[in-house]
Design a protein around this motif. Sequence first.
Motif, PDB file in Angstrom:
ATOM      1  N   LYS A 132       0.847  -1.252  -0.115  1.00 50.22           N
ATOM      2  CA  LYS A 132       0.126  -0.075  -0.094  1.00 50.22           C
ATOM      3  C   LYS A 132       0.754   1.156   0.162  1.00 50.22           C
ATOM      4  O   LYS A 132       0.353   2.344  -0.527  1.00 50.22           O
ATOM      5  CB  LYS A 132      -1.030  -0.047   1.133  1.00 50.22           C
ATOM      6  CG  LYS A 132      -0.362   0.084   2.454  1.00 50.22           C
ATOM      7  CD  LYS A 132      -1.402   0.446   3.542  1.00 50.22           C
ATOM      8  CE  LYS A 132      -0.640   0.470   4.940  1.00 50.22           C
ATOM      9  NZ  LYS A 132      -1.506   0.363   6.171  1.00 50.22           N
ATOM     10  N   THR A 135       2.161   1.951  -3.266  1.00 50.01           N
ATOM     11  CA  THR A 135       0.930   2.350  -4.213  1.00 50.01           C
ATOM     12  C   THR A 135       0.637   3.707  -3.969  1.00 50.01           C
ATOM     13  O   THR A 135       0.408   4.391  -5.009  1.00 50.01           O
ATOM     14  CB  THR A 135      -0.160   1.412  -4.142  1.00 50.01           C
ATOM     15  OG1 THR A 135       0.272   0.213  -4.092  1.00 50.01           O
ATOM     16  CG2 THR A 135      -1.244   1.771  -4.782  1.00 50.01           C
ATOM     17  N   LYS A 136       0.626   4.070  -2.846  1.00 48.07           N
ATOM     18  CA  LYS A 136       0.535   5.672  -2.503  1.00 48.07           C
ATOM     19  C   LYS A 136       1.398   6.627  -3.222  1.00 48.07           C
ATOM     20  O   LYS A 136       1.012   7.481  -3.648  1.00 48.07           O
ATOM     21  CB  LYS A 136       0.181   5.848  -1.001  1.00 48.07           C
ATOM     22  CG  LYS A 136      -0.978   5.103  -0.620  1.00 48.07           C
ATOM     23  CD  LYS A 136      -0.800   5.654   1.082  1.00 48.07           C
ATOM     24  CE  LYS A 136      -1.830   4.769   1.898  1.00 48.07           C
ATOM     25  NZ  LYS A 136      -1.868   5.130   3.301  1.00 48.07           N
ATOM     26  N   MET A 139       0.818   7.330  -6.743  1.00 50.51           N
ATOM     27  CA  MET A 139      -0.226   8.115  -7.104  1.00 50.51           C
ATOM     28  C   MET A 139       0.367   9.479  -6.761  1.00 50.51           C
ATOM     29  O   MET A 139       0.132  10.420  -7.631  1.00 50.51           O
ATOM     30  CB  MET A 139      -1.400   7.686  -6.154  1.00 50.51           C
ATOM     31  CG  MET A 139      -2.131   6.604  -6.504  1.00 50.51           C
ATOM     32  SD  MET A 139      -3.394   6.257  -5.379  1.00 50.51           S
ATOM     33  CE  MET A 139      -4.765   7.030  -6.349  1.00 50.51           C
ATOM     34  N   TYR A 150      -5.621   6.025 -13.439  1.00 42.44           N
ATOM     35  CA  TYR A 150      -6.319   5.121 -12.377  1.00 42.44           C
ATOM     36  C   TYR A 150      -5.159   4.270 -11.860  1.00 42.44           C
ATOM     37  O   TYR A 150      -4.429   3.515 -12.825  1.00 42.44           O
ATOM     38  CB  TYR A 150      -7.256   4.316 -12.905  1.00 42.44           C
ATOM     39  CG  TYR A 150      -8.527   5.151 -13.096  1.00 42.44           C
ATOM     40  CD1 TYR A 150      -9.399   5.612 -11.965  1.00 42.44           C
ATOM     41  CD2 TYR A 150      -9.098   5.547 -14.269  1.00 42.44           C
ATOM     42  CE1 TYR A 150     -10.457   6.370 -11.974  1.00 42.44           C
ATOM     43  CE2 TYR A 150     -10.365   6.253 -14.517  1.00 42.44           C
ATOM     44  CZ  TYR A 150     -11.079   6.600 -13.433  1.00 42.44           C
ATOM     45  OH  TYR A 150     -12.162   7.243 -13.368  1.00 42.44           O
ATOM     46  N   GLY A 152      -3.842   1.078  -9.184  1.00 38.65           N
ATOM     47  CA  GLY A 152      -4.446   0.062  -8.339  1.00 38.65           C
ATOM     48  C   GLY A 152      -3.527  -0.407  -7.365  1.00 38.65           C
ATOM     49  O   GLY A 152      -2.459  -1.095  -7.965  1.00 38.65           O
ATOM     50  N   LYS A 153      -3.922  -0.690  -6.103  1.00 36.68           N
ATOM     51  CA  LYS A 153      -3.024  -1.584  -5.175  1.00 36.68           C
ATOM     52  C   LYS A 153      -3.557  -3.000  -5.729  1.00 36.68           C
ATOM     53  O   LYS A 153      -4.752  -3.298  -5.545  1.00 36.68           O
ATOM     54  CB  LYS A 153      -3.563  -1.306  -3.807  1.00 36.68           C
ATOM     55  CG  LYS A 153      -2.505  -2.164  -2.769  1.00 36.68           C
ATOM     56  CD  LYS A 153      -3.367  -2.407  -1.342  1.00 36.68           C
ATOM     57  CE  LYS A 153      -3.788  -4.051  -1.278  1.00 36.68           C
ATOM     58  NZ  LYS A 153      -3.189  -5.048  -1.431  1.00 36.68           N
ATOM     59  N   THR A 175      -6.849  -1.810   1.101  1.00 38.72           N
ATOM     60  CA  THR A 175      -7.519  -1.367  -0.110  1.00 38.72           C
ATOM     61  C   THR A 175      -8.429  -0.278   0.031  1.00 38.72           C
ATOM     62  O   THR A 175      -8.358   0.856  -0.262  1.00 38.72           O
ATOM     63  CB  THR A 175      -8.194  -2.351  -0.757  1.00 38.72           C
ATOM     64  OG1 THR A 175      -7.251  -3.377  -1.228  1.00 38.72           O
ATOM     65  CG2 THR A 175      -9.047  -1.887  -2.285  1.00 38.72           C
ATOM     66  N   ILE A 178      -6.696   2.950   1.114  1.00 37.58           N
ATOM     67  CA  ILE A 178      -6.389   3.982  -0.027  1.00 37.58           C
ATOM     68  C   ILE A 178      -7.551   4.588  -0.714  1.00 37.58           C
ATOM     69  O   ILE A 178      -7.397   5.780  -0.858  1.00 37.58           O
ATOM     70  CB  ILE A 178      -5.727   3.210  -1.208  1.00 37.58           C
ATOM     71  CG1 ILE A 178      -4.316   2.577  -0.586  1.00 37.58           C
ATOM     72  CG2 ILE A 178      -5.473   3.792  -2.456  1.00 37.58           C
ATOM     73  CD1 ILE A 178      -3.528   1.492  -1.536  1.00 37.58           C
ATOM     74  N   TYR A 182      -7.261   8.480  -0.817  1.00 40.01           N
ATOM     75  CA  TYR A 182      -6.967   8.997  -2.121  1.00 40.01           C
ATOM     76  C   TYR A 182      -8.094   9.092  -3.170  1.00 40.01           C
ATOM     77  O   TYR A 182      -7.883   9.621  -4.300  1.00 40.01           O
ATOM     78  CB  TYR A 182      -5.776   7.830  -2.824  1.00 40.01           C
ATOM     79  CG  TYR A 182      -4.295   8.453  -2.356  1.00 40.01           C
ATOM     80  CD1 TYR A 182      -3.395   9.047  -3.236  1.00 40.01           C
ATOM     81  CD2 TYR A 182      -4.169   7.997  -1.020  1.00 40.01           C
ATOM     82  CE1 TYR A 182      -2.350   9.388  -2.905  1.00 40.01           C
ATOM     83  CE2 TYR A 182      -2.642   8.030  -0.698  1.00 40.01           C
ATOM     84  CZ  TYR A 182      -1.835   8.936  -1.382  1.00 40.01           C
ATOM     85  OH  TYR A 182      -0.447   9.268  -1.154  1.00 40.01           O
ATOM     86  N   PRO A 191      -7.685   5.993  -7.438  1.00 43.54           N
ATOM     87  CA  PRO A 191      -7.631   4.779  -7.057  1.00 43.54           C
ATOM     88  C   PRO A 191      -8.471   3.772  -7.871  1.00 43.54           C
ATOM     89  O   PRO A 191      -9.560   4.215  -8.450  1.00 43.54           O
ATOM     90  CB  PRO A 191      -8.068   4.403  -5.498  1.00 43.54           C
ATOM     91  CG  PRO A 191      -8.572   5.857  -5.385  1.00 43.54           C
ATOM     92  CD  PRO A 191      -8.544   6.627  -6.257  1.00 43.54           C
TER      93      PRO A 191
END
Length: 427
Positions: A132, A135-136, A139, A150, A152-153, A175, A178, A182, A191
Motif C-alpha cells: 500500500k 502504491t500511494k 499516486m 487510475y 490500483g493496489k 485497499t 487507499i 486517495y 484509485p
Amino acid sequence: MENLYALKGNIIFAKEFGKYEILEKGYVVVEGKLVKGTFEELPKEFSNIKVIDYEDKIIIPGFVDIHVHAPQYANLGLGLDKELMPWLEAYTFPEEAKYFDMDYSRKVYSSFVKDLWKFGTTRACVFATIHKNSTKLLMDIFDESGLGAYIGKVNMDRNSPKELTEKCEESLIDTEEILKEYGSKYERVKPIITPRFVVSCCPELMKGLGYLAKKYNVPVQSHLSENAGEINFVKELHPECKNYASVYDCMGLFGEVPTIMAHCVLVDENEIELMARKKVFVAHSPTSNFNLSSGIAPVRRLITRGVPVGLASDVGGGHTLSMTKVIVNSAQASNIKWVETYRVDKPLNTSELFYLATKGGGAFFGKVGSFEEGYEFDALVVDDSSLTIFKDLSLAERLQKFIYTGDDRNIKVRYVAGKEIDEPKCY
Ligand code: GUN
Ligand code: FE
C-alpha cells in the motif's frame, strides 16, 4: 478571456471509429481544461485570445494506455521467451516482491512516469503491487507529473509466492484505506480496485473487493482469458462457473462499476455477450500477447458486438510503453486474425486503431481522447519533419507515417487537461 487560448496547426482527431477529423492549419480553442471547439478559421469572438502557432506540426489527442504494470518497468524486455504462468513465476513475482522498499519504488516509479510522458501517454490505468505505501507513492508521483491515471493496489491472497500472499482481511483493509485517503485527494489521479486475476484471489477477497467497488463507486481492473493454461487453472478453481468472466461476475467485479479486463484473447461467445451487456472494457495488448505466446484477441468481433475496447502496452508483458508501437502491433495482429478467420474478421485500419488509442480508451476516463467541445484538452504536438518524406502526403498519411516510423523524438509538446506538461522529475 484569461484562461482562453488557441493552438494552431495540423489538427487530427477521431470522433468516430474509423473516421478522422482533419483541420489543415486549423485552430483548437481551449478554455481552462476543456476544448471549446475546433475551427478552420478563428471565429471573431476569439480574435483577441492568445494563439500558439505550431506551424506545420501535427496536433493529436494524447495517447491512452488502459493497462500497464508500473513495477514491471524494471523488467522491461526480460523473460519474454516464456508463457504467462512461468513468466509470472520466474520474473514478475520476484520483481514485484521488492516494492515494500520505498527507495527502490521511488526510483522505478519516477522513471516509469517520466517515460510514459516521453512516449506521449497522457492517461493510463496502472497496476502497482500489493504494497500500500508504494502504491500511494506512485499516486503522488503521478499527480506531481500532471499526467492522469487510475492506479490500483494489487490484491493477491492465493496461488502466489509467500512474499506476495496477503491475508484476505488485510488486503481488504489496505485497499479501503487507499480508497478513503486517495478517493478525492487528486483531481486526475484516482484509485481503482485491482484483483490481479481469479487465480490469485480467493472468493472472499473478490467478493469483498466487489463490495468496496460499489460502496466507494470506484472502477475495477483485472485480467481475463489471456492464456490457455491460466483458463484451465480458473476452471479447476471454479468448476461451478460456466466461464472465466462469470467468476468475476458472481463476485460483483464485472461491470457493476466501470471495469477493464486486460487481454480477452480467448473469450467465448457467452463472455463476449456478457461484456457487451455490462459494457466491460477490453484492454487489447497485442505486444504482450505476441511476447507471451498468448494469441490474438478477436478485436473486430468484440467491437462489432458492442464491447468497448482500448489499447494497452501491458508492460512488462509488453516490452514498450510506446502506444504508436502498440497501434502497429494491433494492426499486424488484426491482419493475421483476418487470415486466420478465413477473411471474416476484417483488419483494423490505422484510423480505427488511432480511435482506440485515443477516444476508445479515453472513454474510461470520461470525456477524454478527442477534440470535441467539452473534452478535456489532452494533446501532443508532433514534428514529423525528420521522417523520410519525399513527396506530398495528406495529413492522414503523415500521421500514419509518424505512427509506423516515428518515435518519442517526434513528440515536441504534451498537454493534459489544458496545461502543458514538462518532463517529470526522476529520482
Ligand atoms: N495475469 C496476472 N498477472 C499478470 C501480469 O502481471 N501480466 C500479464 N500479462 N498477465 C497477468
Ligand atoms: Fe497485465
